[in-house]
Design a protein around this motif. Sequence first.
Motif, PDB file in Angstrom:
ATOM      1  N   SER A  28       1.044  -0.804   0.034  1.00 41.48           N
ATOM      2  CA  SER A  28       0.408   0.127   0.047  1.00 41.48           C
ATOM      3  C   SER A  28       1.176   1.377  -0.003  1.00 41.48           C
ATOM      4  O   SER A  28       1.009   2.282  -0.205  1.00 41.48           O
ATOM      5  CB  SER A  28      -0.900   0.379   1.390  1.00 41.48           C
ATOM      6  OG  SER A  28      -0.186   0.169   1.872  1.00 41.48           O
ATOM      7  N   ILE A  29       2.175   1.139   0.896  1.00 37.82           N
ATOM      8  CA  ILE A  29       3.195   2.230  -0.059  1.00 37.82           C
ATOM      9  C   ILE A  29       3.921   2.795  -1.014  1.00 37.82           C
ATOM     10  O   ILE A  29       3.161   3.336  -1.975  1.00 37.82           O
ATOM     11  CB  ILE A  29       4.101   1.792   1.173  1.00 37.82           C
ATOM     12  CG1 ILE A  29       3.463   2.148   2.753  1.00 37.82           C
ATOM     13  CG2 ILE A  29       4.777   3.451   0.578  1.00 37.82           C
ATOM     14  CD1 ILE A  29       4.539   1.564   3.456  1.00 37.82           C
ATOM     15  N   ILE A  30       3.994   1.154  -1.525  1.00 31.47           N
ATOM     16  CA  ILE A  30       4.551   1.635  -3.183  1.00 31.47           C
ATOM     17  C   ILE A  30       3.186   1.777  -3.979  1.00 31.47           C
ATOM     18  O   ILE A  30       2.514  -0.213  -4.433  1.00 31.47           O
ATOM     19  CB  ILE A  30       5.601   0.407  -3.421  1.00 31.47           C
ATOM     20  CG1 ILE A  30       6.479   0.244  -2.615  1.00 31.47           C
ATOM     21  CG2 ILE A  30       6.310   1.041  -4.780  1.00 31.47           C
ATOM     22  CD1 ILE A  30       7.418   2.222  -2.342  1.00 31.47           C
ATOM     23  N   ASN A  68       1.143  10.460   2.141  1.00 34.77           N
ATOM     24  CA  ASN A  68       1.231   9.966   3.767  1.00 34.77           C
ATOM     25  C   ASN A  68       2.681   8.609   3.976  1.00 34.77           C
ATOM     26  O   ASN A  68       3.175   8.735   4.887  1.00 34.77           O
ATOM     27  CB  ASN A  68       0.415   9.432   4.953  1.00 34.77           C
ATOM     28  CG  ASN A  68      -0.705   8.230   4.503  1.00 34.77           C
ATOM     29  OD1 ASN A  68       0.038   7.473   3.787  1.00 34.77           O
ATOM     30  ND2 ASN A  68      -0.912   7.992   5.233  1.00 34.77           N
ATOM     31  N   ALA A  69       3.379   8.593   2.868  1.00 36.17           N
ATOM     32  CA  ALA A  69       4.473   7.723   3.331  1.00 36.17           C
ATOM     33  C   ALA A  69       5.851   8.637   3.355  1.00 36.17           C
ATOM     34  O   ALA A  69       5.888   9.237   2.695  1.00 36.17           O
ATOM     35  CB  ALA A  69       5.365   7.123   1.999  1.00 36.17           C
ATOM     36  N   THR A  70       6.291   8.051   3.964  1.00 42.04           N
ATOM     37  CA  THR A  70       7.509   8.491   5.105  1.00 42.04           C
ATOM     38  C   THR A  70       9.162   7.872   4.089  1.00 42.04           C
ATOM     39  O   THR A  70       8.474   7.162   3.786  1.00 42.04           O
ATOM     40  CB  THR A  70       7.836   8.418   6.344  1.00 42.04           C
ATOM     41  OG1 THR A  70       8.252   7.178   6.836  1.00 42.04           O
ATOM     42  CG2 THR A  70       6.985   9.206   7.061  1.00 42.04           C
ATOM     43  N   VAL A  99      17.040   7.656  -0.880  1.00 41.67           N
ATOM     44  CA  VAL A  99      15.422   7.857  -0.741  1.00 41.67           C
ATOM     45  C   VAL A  99      15.638   9.625  -0.868  1.00 41.67           C
ATOM     46  O   VAL A  99      15.396   9.955  -0.186  1.00 41.67           O
ATOM     47  CB  VAL A  99      14.653   7.066  -0.195  1.00 41.67           C
ATOM     48  CG1 VAL A  99      13.099   7.768  -0.664  1.00 41.67           C
ATOM     49  CG2 VAL A  99      14.623   5.734  -0.160  1.00 41.67           C
ATOM     50  N   ASN A 100      14.463   9.781  -2.489  1.00 46.43           N
ATOM     51  CA  ASN A 100      14.779  10.990  -2.295  1.00 46.43           C
ATOM     52  C   ASN A 100      12.844  11.309  -3.414  1.00 46.43           C
ATOM     53  O   ASN A 100      12.711  10.698  -3.775  1.00 46.43           O
ATOM     54  CB  ASN A 100      15.016  11.384  -3.690  1.00 46.43           C
ATOM     55  CG  ASN A 100      16.848  11.912  -3.330  1.00 46.43           C
ATOM     56  OD1 ASN A 100      17.395  11.967  -2.856  1.00 46.43           O
ATOM     57  ND2 ASN A 100      17.468  12.155  -4.340  1.00 46.43           N
TER      58      ASN A 100
END
Length: 99
Positions: free
Chosen positions: A5-7, A32-34, A53-54
């Motif tokens: 659900s993040i990617i 809302n992913a960090t 990660v950018n």
Amino acid sequence: MDARSIILRPVVTEASTAAMDDKRYTFDVALNATKTQIKKAVEEIFNVKVVKVNVMNLKGKKKRQGRYVGYTKRRRKAIVTLSSDSDEIKLFGDNSDNN
């Protein structure tokens, strides 16, 4: 949050496919992913080592249909850099077997 659900999806553009040679991959991610959540999700899904990660927040583009004006959805894009010793991510199916 679950890793899937993040990617959300890979971003396939001319610039992003050219960056794949340098082990840099671009994904649309949850709003809302960090950075740490994105790093863990990519490492879990693809079994690779992430170095950096950018993240970019992209506003929706203005679109109109006749006299009605609206905006496309906003999105969050992450460019993930892999370590030099990790394997490549296979985003496309290999069709070399189908001759």
